[in-house]
Design an enzyme around this catalytic site. Sequence first.
Site, short mmCIF file in Angstrom:
data_model
loop_
_atom_site.label_atom_id
_atom_site.label_comp_id
_atom_site.label_asym_id
_atom_site.label_seq_id
_atom_site.Cartn_x
_atom_site.Cartn_y
_atom_site.Cartn_z
N THR A 45 0.24 83.85 19.94
CA THR A 45 -0.77 83.30 19.06
C THR A 45 -2.10 83.56 19.41
OG1 THR A 45 -0.44 81.14 20.18
CG2 THR A 45 0.66 81.66 18.03
N TYR A 108 4.32 75.26 9.06
CA TYR A 108 4.26 74.68 7.77
C TYR A 108 5.46 74.22 6.95
CZ TYR A 108 2.75 74.47 2.92
OH TYR A 108 2.52 73.70 1.71
N TYR A 134 8.61 77.48 21.81
CA TYR A 134 7.17 77.18 21.89
C TYR A 134 7.02 76.04 21.26
CZ TYR A 134 2.02 77.96 21.93
OH TYR A 134 0.72 77.74 21.88
N ARG A 139 -0.99 72.87 16.17
CA ARG A 139 -1.08 74.23 15.48
C ARG A 139 0.02 74.18 14.50
NH1 ARG A 139 -4.71 78.49 16.44
NH2 ARG A 139 -5.35 78.58 18.66
N LYS A 162 7.91 76.55 26.41
CA LYS A 162 6.66 76.49 26.57
C LYS A 162 6.12 75.31 25.72
CE LYS A 162 1.79 78.31 25.83
NZ LYS A 162 1.14 79.45 24.80
N ILE A 209 1.86 79.36 30.83
CA ILE A 209 1.48 80.12 29.72
C ILE A 209 0.28 80.09 29.39
CG2 ILE A 209 1.95 81.77 27.82
CD1 ILE A 209 4.99 81.15 28.23
#
Length: 297
Positions: A45, A108, A134, A139, A162, A209
């Site tokens: 991302t 979404y 992740y 987000r 992550k 990360i």
Amino acid sequence: MNFEGTYVAMVTPFLKDGTIDEEGFRSNINYLIEKGVNGLVGAGTTGESATVNHEEHQQIIDILVDEVDGRVETIAGTGSNSTSEAISLTKYAGDAGADAALLITPYYNKPQQHALIEHYGTIAQATDIPIIAYNVPSRTGLNMDVSTIVELAKIEGIDAIKEASGSVDKVSDIYRALTHEGLEDDFNILSGEDSLTLPLMAVGATGVISASANVDTRRMVLMVDSILNDDYTRAMELHYEMVELIRALFIETNPVPVKTAMRLMGLPAGPFRQPLSDMKEENLEILKKALKNSQLI
């Protein structure tokens, strides 16, 4: 696969015409390896994966694997809110020679917790490359439960998470639950919050990360290595040396400040893909001050 140390969530440098700056990307790869990182993430991302097409996504993975040439671990961002698309990208990463794949939770459509287990399990069954899940609710609008993460840890091929929910308590609960199941040595937790890397590693994470490591690579590597060597005194010194800059690097949407900082440092970064845009002037001044205080410009 065991994940330990500093992994950099690399930006994707673009040329003025909007195409991928391959020469600049290769230069950044070598720059980061020389600074001592343990691994590099391409097409994640931070690499503006949401606005690169499939051909470009594959190009980024190919360049990463080729230029690294086995010197550090290579991780390909291959997540999607479509399970079939994630399988396709993950298969490509495995065939290209990447060491692992990083897959964001579907965004979404917000699948249920049991559906998340099915999503990742389906991908793991269909591919041969180690998978890092992740979790980044800011987000995606979706927060993976501790119990869901433990179930993922039981699936062969899913080796790490992550964790970017911003909660030290949650990472503590994940590690305790993994330990209860005897999974703590087989499943790694990686910090996805640069400013929380020290406390997260103190309660069980094995590395980070990091987006800010594109900019202040040396200090992040030194801090993570200090923690892994149980030198928390030195790690805390480095944390406080970095904290002003880390906050400035997230003052606007990632990777806008990171790419801006790299430009100021003379590193390949280039323009953003819309809908991202340049920083506000007042925030740019805050970023410049933090870079100067960190002796990076």
